[in-house]
Write a protein that holds these residues in place. Structure first.
Motif, PDB file in Angstrom:
ATOM      1  N   ASN A  28       0.702  -1.058  -0.016  1.00  0.00           N
ATOM      2  CA  ASN A  28       0.085   0.083   0.135  1.00  0.00           C
ATOM      3  C   ASN A  28       0.732   1.311   0.018  1.00  0.00           C
ATOM      4  OD1 ASN A  28      -2.698  -0.679  -0.276  1.00  0.00           O
ATOM      5  ND2 ASN A  28      -2.870  -1.499   1.925  1.00  0.00           N
ATOM      6  N   ALA A  80      -5.469  -0.191   3.301  1.00  0.00           N
ATOM      7  CA  ALA A  80      -6.332  -0.086   2.114  1.00  0.00           C
ATOM      8  C   ALA A  80      -6.517  -1.698   1.657  1.00  0.00           C
ATOM      9  CB  ALA A  80      -5.774   0.875   1.193  1.00  0.00           C
ATOM     10  N   ASN A  88      -1.328   4.594  -0.559  1.00  0.00           N
ATOM     11  CA  ASN A  88      -2.482   4.268   0.298  1.00  0.00           C
ATOM     12  C   ASN A  88      -2.077   4.091   1.903  1.00  0.00           C
ATOM     13  OD1 ASN A  88      -3.725   3.818  -2.274  1.00  0.00           O
ATOM     14  ND2 ASN A  88      -3.807   1.683  -1.971  1.00  0.00           N
TER      15      ASN A  88
END
Lengths: 312, 206
Positions: free
Chosen positions: A41, A50, A46
């Motif tokens: 991620n 996520a 992210n």
């Protein structure tokens, strides 16, 4: 956006663990290897949890149906983007029509495929993580099949090209060492078995799933009849049925159990359970709870420097 | 002033309390559940576990070492939930073994199981799995030495003096005496759980 051509043995969407519902019998689920998922991620910008694809033992093929930013971490073999080898642990930029292929890894069990913004998924009890036995979360609560189409939460997001720092890239082998504390019923082990618990190279049994991993070896001896009233268990709990073959519970761990809880894998090493495959050697390293907390916080600090936030 | 309970550290991120019985476990779990330092609170039949974050260790230790035994309130007795069961045969592969262990005939075991009002003491193991009391306390049915890797949904087992219902297919270590068609867990239904802790129920032979 991502059209699944070959899902492999078991590919599912995983995000934040489903916390807060264990009292209703609902397991956490979430990634079996949360550290590898957080690293994937990070490479696409992210948050650590996520929603990603968790791909078991490779053998995965998908076609990109739009321009997107991706990253792959965890246990990987060869990764091909349109037939060209690409690396794990770096940001990948794909275009519509590109084909992504993951070969089976030599070591480890699970790879994580992150997409910028995260995958869209169904949410049950506040989490998108797939819990297969109850068909919760993910994509219709099930493992992905050929023909499934996944989409990202948002598109057109340009992300810098990043690589995981070399010292944070986990190296998998056929042997695992897990820091482990004694637990509520350790005293039910015969003295010989109590020493054996921390001096044995266990062999991961054929039952090595998201729910748990059998640790085979010379059977441990439980005093009494090994019966107890059902008590809380968690990912990391090591239960020992009367057979003397302990089971280390993983991310899909049931919420209570009636077998003696002879040990508990430390919080900071539970993510390794997601990479153990049948036949691998497993050594339990004895730690006091205080040692395990201290070493866990040290590991958190290292990861946090790169991830920007602590793992839950 | 109620006595202070002594928690035991059962993992680097878990404390556990031992209590007298399931009603006390339910009451204690309820009392601890809303605390901001508790990541997760789970009641067993006579244990309550609290999971916490490593960074909070000192505060958690201070908090949990001054927890008093909870006041147990009596749960309302609503009408028992009716559960229809097919006993024995393919759906209850351990029925004969359980009869033998208890020195009961087939008819006697069914009569015993269907004549009583039972109570759900705990939901646990997997979504909706109900631990149900009601059988006489002196019944002692051991678990299987080696758990089954797959038990069908709706399976009904006995362990010690408890009846358990497997809401979902999955692994399980309880000797199985029968099966019901009742849907114990349905994520799409509100409430998702047919049985809740404290509820009463009756079994019927189908």
């Amino acid at each position: 956006m991502l059209h699944i051509l070959t899902p492999g043995l078991q590919t599912s969407l995983q995000g934040t663990p489903r916390t807060g519902y264990r009292a209703f019998g609902i397991p956490y689920a979430g990634p079996a290897d949360e550290v590898s998922m957080a690293l994937a991620n990070r490479l696409v910008g992210n948050a650590p949890t996520a929603t990603c694809l968790e791909i078991t033992y490779g053998g995965f093929e998908a076609e990109l149906e739009a321009t997107c930013t991706l990253a792959i971490t965890g246990a990987v073999g060869e990764i091909l983007l349109n037939g060209t080898p690409v690396h794990a642990h770096q940001t990948l930029h794909g275009r519509a029509g590109d084909k992504l292929t993951l070969s089976p890894p030599q070591f480890g069990a699970r790879a994580y495929l992150a997409i910028a913004s995260g995958f869209q998924a169904q949410s049950h009890f506040g989490s998108t993580s797939t819990y297969l036995p109850a068909q919760l979360g993910g994509h219709e609560g099930r493992a992905l099949r050929t023909g499934d189409r996944l989409t990202a939460l948002s598109t057109g997001q340009a992300t810098a090209t990043l690589s995981t720092p070399e010292d944070l890239i986990p190296v998998f082998s056929d042997a695992f060492a897990l820091r482990t504390c004694e637990s509520a019923e350790t005293h039910l082990l015969a003295p010989r078995s109590r020493d054996q618990l921390f001096n044995t190279n266990f062999v991961a049994g054929r039952q090595a799933t998201r729910m748990g991993i059998e640790l085979t070896g010379p059977p441990l001896e439980i005093s009494g009849d090994g019966l107890m009233k059902s008590a809380p268990v968690f990912p990391g709990t090591i239960q020992c049925p009367q057979s003397g073959i302990p089971i280390a519970l993983s991310c899909d761990a049931q919420t209570t159990g009636g077998y003696p809880r002879i040990a508990s894998i430390a919080r900071c090493d539970r993510h390794q359970l997601g990479q153990i495959r049948p036949g691998n050697s497993v050594l339990l390293l004895r730690r006091t709870p205080d040692e395990a907390v201290r070493e866990g916080l040290e590991k958190q600090t290292l990861l946090k420097k790169w991830l920007g936030s602590a793992l839950p | 002033m109620r006595a202070t309970l002594m928690p035991v550290r059962i993992a680097d991120d878990l404390y556990e309390f031992s209590v007298k019985d399931p009603p006390e476990a339910r009451a204690l779990a309820k009392a601890l559940g809303d605390h901001p330092l508790a990541l997760e609170v789970v009641a067993g039949l006579d244990r309550v576990a609290v999971q916490f974050a490593a960074k909070d260790e000192t505060e958690v230790s201070r908090w949990l070492n001054q927890v008093a035994a909870p006041e147990v309130t009596h749960e309302d007795a609503a009408d028992p939930i009716e559960i229809h069961v097919k006993y024995g045969g393919d759906t209850g592969p351990d029925f004969e073994a359980v009869c033998a262990a208890l020195s009961l005939t087939r008819a006697e075991l069914i009569e015993l199981h269907t004549s009583l009002v039972h109570r759900v003491e705990m939901i646990g193991f997997t979504p909706g799995f109900a631990y149900i009391s009601g059988l006489p306390d002196d019944i002692e049915i051991p678990r299987l030495d080696q758990p089954r890797t797959r038990v069908p949904a709706g399976s009904i087992g006995l362990s010690a003096a408890y009846t358990g219902i497997y809401a979902l297919a999955g692994p399980g270590g309880w000797p199985l005496i029968g099966r019901t068609d009742a849907k114990l867990f349905d994520a799409a239904r509100d409430p998702a759980f047919l049985l809740t802790p404290g509820a009463t129920l009756r079994f019927h032979e189908r």
